[in-house]
Enzyme design. Structure first.
Site, mmCIF file in Angstrom:
data_model
loop_
_atom_site.group_PDB
_atom_site.id
_atom_site.type_symbol
_atom_site.label_atom_id
_atom_site.label_comp_id
_atom_site.label_asym_id
_atom_site.label_seq_id
_atom_site.Cartn_x
_atom_site.Cartn_y
_atom_site.Cartn_z
ATOM 1 N N LYS A 22 0.836 -1.214 0.000
ATOM 2 C CA LYS A 22 0.000 0.000 0.000
ATOM 3 C C LYS A 22 0.866 1.257 0.000
ATOM 4 O O LYS A 22 0.648 2.169 -0.807
ATOM 5 C CB LYS A 22 -0.897 0.006 1.257
ATOM 6 C CG LYS A 22 -1.559 1.345 1.540
ATOM 7 C CD LYS A 22 -2.426 1.310 2.776
ATOM 8 C CE LYS A 22 -1.720 1.532 4.090
ATOM 9 N NZ LYS A 22 -1.429 2.931 4.448
ATOM 10 N N ASN A 23 1.845 1.310 0.907
ATOM 11 C CA ASN A 23 2.600 2.558 1.088
ATOM 12 C C ASN A 23 3.633 2.800 -0.012
ATOM 13 O O ASN A 23 4.250 3.862 -0.054
ATOM 14 C CB ASN A 23 3.261 2.588 2.471
ATOM 15 C CG ASN A 23 2.214 2.772 3.564
ATOM 16 O OD1 ASN A 23 1.056 3.104 3.276
ATOM 17 N ND2 ASN A 23 2.594 2.538 4.810
ATOM 18 N N ARG A 93 -4.789 10.472 4.510
ATOM 19 C CA ARG A 93 -3.758 11.514 4.625
ATOM 20 C C ARG A 93 -2.742 11.463 3.490
ATOM 21 O O ARG A 93 -2.135 12.479 3.144
ATOM 22 C CB ARG A 93 -3.014 11.371 5.952
ATOM 23 C CG ARG A 93 -3.898 11.472 7.156
ATOM 24 C CD ARG A 93 -3.061 11.248 8.375
ATOM 25 N NE ARG A 93 -1.934 12.166 8.370
ATOM 26 C CZ ARG A 93 -1.970 13.404 8.817
ATOM 27 N NH1 ARG A 93 -3.075 13.867 9.347
ATOM 28 N NH2 ARG A 93 -0.906 14.177 8.764
ATOM 29 N N CYS A 117 -4.855 12.819 13.468
ATOM 30 C CA CYS A 117 -5.603 11.598 13.190
ATOM 31 C C CYS A 117 -5.492 10.682 14.394
ATOM 32 O O CYS A 117 -4.904 11.046 15.401
ATOM 33 C CB CYS A 117 -5.126 10.929 11.915
ATOM 34 S SG CYS A 117 -3.597 10.043 12.113
ATOM 35 N N PRO A 123 1.720 16.560 11.597
ATOM 36 C CA PRO A 123 1.807 17.802 10.800
ATOM 37 C C PRO A 123 2.520 17.550 9.466
ATOM 38 O O PRO A 123 3.141 16.496 9.274
ATOM 39 C CB PRO A 123 2.632 18.732 11.677
ATOM 40 C CG PRO A 123 3.425 17.850 12.565
ATOM 41 C CD PRO A 123 2.634 16.577 12.749
ATOM 42 N N ASP A 125 4.597 20.099 8.148
ATOM 43 C CA ASP A 125 5.488 21.263 8.062
ATOM 44 C C ASP A 125 6.754 20.971 7.251
ATOM 45 O O ASP A 125 7.292 21.855 6.575
ATOM 46 C CB ASP A 125 5.862 21.732 9.480
ATOM 47 C CG ASP A 125 6.491 20.620 10.306
ATOM 48 O OD1 ASP A 125 5.839 19.564 10.464
ATOM 49 O OD2 ASP A 125 7.630 20.777 10.774
ATOM 50 N N GLN A 126 7.239 19.739 7.289
ATOM 51 C CA GLN A 126 8.484 19.413 6.559
ATOM 52 C C GLN A 126 8.258 19.408 5.042
ATOM 53 O O GLN A 126 9.139 19.785 4.282
ATOM 54 C CB GLN A 126 9.043 18.059 7.013
ATOM 55 C CG GLN A 126 9.436 18.024 8.482
ATOM 56 C CD GLN A 126 10.482 19.066 8.824
ATOM 57 O OE1 GLN A 126 11.552 19.112 8.224
ATOM 58 N NE2 GLN A 126 10.177 19.933 9.782
ATOM 59 N N ASP A 305 4.660 0.510 12.104
ATOM 60 C CA ASP A 305 3.492 -0.188 11.550
ATOM 61 C C ASP A 305 3.417 -1.653 11.970
ATOM 62 O O ASP A 305 2.460 -2.339 11.618
ATOM 63 C CB ASP A 305 3.496 -0.088 10.008
ATOM 64 C CG ASP A 305 3.217 1.330 9.528
ATOM 65 O OD1 ASP A 305 2.736 2.151 10.331
ATOM 66 O OD2 ASP A 305 3.485 1.611 8.341
ATOM 67 N N ILE A 327 7.561 6.950 17.126
ATOM 68 C CA ILE A 327 7.241 7.704 15.895
ATOM 69 C C ILE A 327 5.969 8.540 16.054
ATOM 70 O O ILE A 327 5.938 9.716 15.688
ATOM 71 C CB ILE A 327 7.082 6.744 14.688
ATOM 72 C CG1 ILE A 327 8.326 5.864 14.520
ATOM 73 C CG2 ILE A 327 6.774 7.522 13.396
ATOM 74 C CD1 ILE A 327 9.569 6.579 14.049
ATOM 75 N N ARG A 397 -8.691 -0.581 4.431
ATOM 76 C CA ARG A 397 -7.823 0.453 3.857
ATOM 77 C C ARG A 397 -6.456 -0.121 3.514
ATOM 78 O O ARG A 397 -5.791 0.373 2.607
ATOM 79 C CB ARG A 397 -7.624 1.595 4.861
ATOM 80 C CG ARG A 397 -8.871 2.392 5.120
ATOM 81 C CD ARG A 397 -8.554 3.562 5.993
ATOM 82 N NE ARG A 397 -7.430 4.311 5.436
ATOM 83 C CZ ARG A 397 -6.720 5.211 6.079
ATOM 84 N NH1 ARG A 397 -7.016 5.496 7.321
ATOM 85 N NH2 ARG A 397 -5.739 5.842 5.489
HETATM 86 N N1 EPU Z 1 6.154 14.630 10.944
HETATM 87 C C1 EPU Z 1 6.284 15.978 11.253
HETATM 88 N N2 EPU Z 1 6.255 16.886 10.224
HETATM 89 C C2 EPU Z 1 6.101 16.505 8.931
HETATM 90 C C3 EPU Z 1 5.982 15.139 8.614
HETATM 91 C C4 EPU Z 1 6.011 14.224 9.656
HETATM 92 O O1 EPU Z 1 6.414 16.347 12.416
HETATM 93 O O2 EPU Z 1 6.080 17.395 8.062
HETATM 94 C C5 EPU Z 1 6.187 13.639 12.031
HETATM 95 C C6 EPU Z 1 4.906 12.827 12.137
HETATM 96 O O3 EPU Z 1 3.913 13.503 12.884
HETATM 97 C C7 EPU Z 1 5.388 11.570 12.798
HETATM 98 C C8 EPU Z 1 6.798 11.406 12.211
HETATM 99 O O4 EPU Z 1 7.165 12.676 11.714
HETATM 100 O O5 EPU Z 1 5.457 11.749 14.173
HETATM 101 C C9 EPU Z 1 6.910 10.396 11.071
HETATM 102 O O6 EPU Z 1 5.878 10.624 10.136
HETATM 103 P P1 EPU Z 1 6.004 10.327 8.586
HETATM 104 O O7 EPU Z 1 5.854 11.601 7.845
HETATM 105 O O8 EPU Z 1 7.212 9.499 8.310
HETATM 106 O O9 EPU Z 1 4.706 9.438 8.348
HETATM 107 P P2 EPU Z 1 3.871 9.446 7.025
HETATM 108 O O10 EPU Z 1 4.781 9.665 5.883
HETATM 109 O O11 EPU Z 1 2.692 10.308 7.177
HETATM 110 C C10 EPU Z 1 4.158 6.901 6.449
HETATM 111 C C11 EPU Z 1 3.237 5.741 6.259
HETATM 112 C C12 EPU Z 1 2.665 5.344 7.613
HETATM 113 C C13 EPU Z 1 3.841 4.963 8.536
HETATM 114 C C14 EPU Z 1 4.804 6.153 8.647
HETATM 115 C C15 EPU Z 1 6.040 5.839 9.464
HETATM 116 C C16 EPU Z 1 2.424 6.117 4.022
HETATM 117 C C17 EPU Z 1 1.292 6.463 3.123
HETATM 118 N N3 EPU Z 1 2.180 6.123 5.346
HETATM 119 O O12 EPU Z 1 3.352 7.946 6.994
HETATM 120 O O13 EPU Z 1 1.863 4.199 7.401
HETATM 121 O O14 EPU Z 1 3.354 4.635 9.814
HETATM 122 O O15 EPU Z 1 5.225 6.550 7.327
HETATM 123 O O16 EPU Z 1 6.721 4.774 8.931
HETATM 124 O O17 EPU Z 1 3.506 5.822 3.554
HETATM 125 C C18 EPU Z 1 0.128 2.691 7.891
HETATM 126 O O18 EPU Z 1 0.363 2.125 6.805
HETATM 127 O O19 EPU Z 1 -0.635 2.188 8.768
HETATM 128 C C19 EPU Z 1 0.742 3.982 8.181
HETATM 129 C C20 EPU Z 1 0.276 4.804 9.117
#
Ligand code: EPU
Length: 416
Positions: A22-23, A93, A117, A123, A125-126, A305, A327, A397
């Site tokens: 999925k990811n 998201r 969520c 967030p 922001d990055q 995950d 995380i 999902r």
């Molecule tokens: N974060 C920030 N700012 C940002 C982006 C992230 O503070 O701009 C924080 C997040 O709040 C979190 C941490 O950084 O605390 C890591 O978040 P990340 O951005 O890596 O997560 P994501 O990209 O939104 C993906 C997967 C998630 C998985 C995470 C961590 C996808 C579509 N989703 O989410 O998958 O848990 O990486 O490996 O790739 C799932 O499949 O159940 C799932 C939640």
């Protein structure tokens, strides 16, 4: 509302095939925004999140065809709408992944700001900081991220925090930027590498994906390509934990053990016997599992995950385990539900202490997010009696035909 009913107590035995990830599939579908030519993606899993992403891409103006199961052809000749509406982003998201490619290709994007969520604040922001460094002008208005850039330019961007979709968004945007972009402290997840491989097949110039420094030399345009989605390492891990917890013997095909080193190490520590070859993993569990401590961290360390699934395993393991989630701020929601099944767990902040017991009891429980749902399925499979899991739309999902695959392994599980 649909529910899953599980009659627990049977070991999982047999062979199943693992689906595409999925990811990985979600960003790969968004990569199609970067070219006027067709992108053909195969091994796409049949999941609700994929349906939502394809609906969003059609709304943006893409022609999407699905010639047969698992294959999707996307053609972004004309982009007629540059908005990802709130209704879509709030259900998924990952819709934020259209921001980078839309901005790079069309010079503008209007994406609903994802809220918090079930698992944390999350967030973006990055993503925004990176696109601003590449020359985008970004305003947040009425709950939307409005981004404009005549032409993005290369930049050196150091992420404050490791982010998977943030790395993917900026990598996609940088393929069409003028000059060289360097992403430092980038996510090293295999899904980032899969996306980079697809983008390179489309004519991008990306080096270093899979390390924490990714260099992207911008090109003037990308072309069509074909790409096979990598296996789902989290689905693989979920079935391995389920087999370990139930004392079973399973063979998982179409997967790759190299994607799961940290998870396999923990399963060996729990007492599982594991053999791997080219694209198969065989697991046999003869004894009661031993408790294993887990601390989540970005790849290649133990994935967040898989945290919930190991919580269920530890519930019936010999000994006491400590699980620390680093995380997400709020990813221990399954604990309350597992306690309804008699689990002995204490939570302090983001740490759970699990005292293994002989047996869980079947009960009515509620799924709160995707991986929490998977942990409840595993708990239901090992519990004595019947478990009924409510709100299983979370499972749909991210797990393709989970009850079909578990039934093929001998579980008594059905949907009502
Ligand atoms: N974060 C920030 N700012 C940002 C982006 C992230 O503070 O701009 C924080 C997040 O709040 C979190 C941490 O950084 O605390 C890591 O978040 P990340 O951005 O890596 O997560 P994501 O990209 O939104 C993906 C997967 C998630 C998985 C995470 C961590 C996808 C579509 N989703 O989410 O998958 O848990 O990486 O490996 O790739 C799932 O499949 O159940 C799932 C939640």
């Amino acid at each position: 509302m649909q529910k899953l009913v599980i009659q627990g107590g049977l070991p999982l035995t047999g062979e199943i095939a693992i689906s595409g990830a999925k990811n990985a599939a979600l960003p790969l579908l968004c990569a199609s925004l970067l070219t006027q030519q067709s992108l053909r993606i195969s091994n796409v899993p049949a999941l609700q999140d994929i349906v939502t992403m394809l609906t969003l891409l059609r709304l943006i103006g893409l022609e999407v065809t699905q010639p047969d199961v698992g294959n999707v052809i996307l053609s972004a000749r004309n982009l007629t709408n540059l908005t990802a509406p709130y209704e879509m982003v709030k259900t998924m998201r990952a819709a934020i992944l259209v921001l980078g490619p839309l901005l790079a290709r069309a010079g503008e994007a209007n994406i609903s700001l994802p809220g918090g969520c079930a698992i944390g604040l999350r967030p973006v922001d990055q993503h925004i900081k990176g696109l601003q460094a590449m020359g985008a002008s970004i305003q947040i208005k009425h709950g939307y991220i409005h981004a404009v850039a005549n032409k993005l330019h290369g930049a050196r961007i150091v992420f404050d925090i490791i982010t998977v979709t943030g790395t993917e968004n900026l990598m996609m945007a940088a393929t069409l930027a003028e000059g060289v972009t360097i992403l430092e402290n980038a996510a090293r997840e295999p899904e980032v590498v899969d996306l980079a491989n697809c983008l390179n097949a489309m004519g991008a110039k990306i080096q270093g994906a899979g390390t924490d420094i990714i260099t992207i030399e911008g090109v003037s345009s990308l072309h069509g390509a074909e790409h096979d989605v990598m296996p789902d390492r989290i689905e693989t891990g979920t079935f391995l934990v389920a087999a370990t917890a139930t004392g079973g013997e399973v063979r998982l095909k179409n997967t790759d053990a190299h994607l799961l080193d940290a998870v396999i190490d923990k399963l060996l520590e729990a007492g599982a016997e594991i053999c791997t070859d080219d694209n198969c993993i065989t697991l046999k569990m003869r004894d009661k599992p031993k408790s294993v401590n887990v601390r989540t961290a970005p790849y290649p360390a133990f994935p967040t995950d898989m945290q919930a699934q190991f919580m269920s395993l530890n519930c019936i393991a010999a000994g006491t385990a400590i699980i620390t989630e680093t995380i997400f701020e709020n990813r221990l929601m399954h604990v309350q539900e597992l306690k309804r099944m008699n689990a002995e767990i204490e939570v302090e902040g983001n740490t759970a202490i699990i005292h293994g017991i002989q047996q869980l009891d079947g009960a009515n429980v509620m799924a709160t997010d995707l991986r929490a749902s998977a942990s409840l399925v595993i708990a239901g499979l090992v519990a004595q009696g019947e478990t009924v899991i409510d709100r299983i739309y979370h499972l749909d999902r991210g797990y393709e035909n989970i009850e079909g695959k578990l039934s093929a392994l001998g579980a008594k599980i059905w949907r009502v």
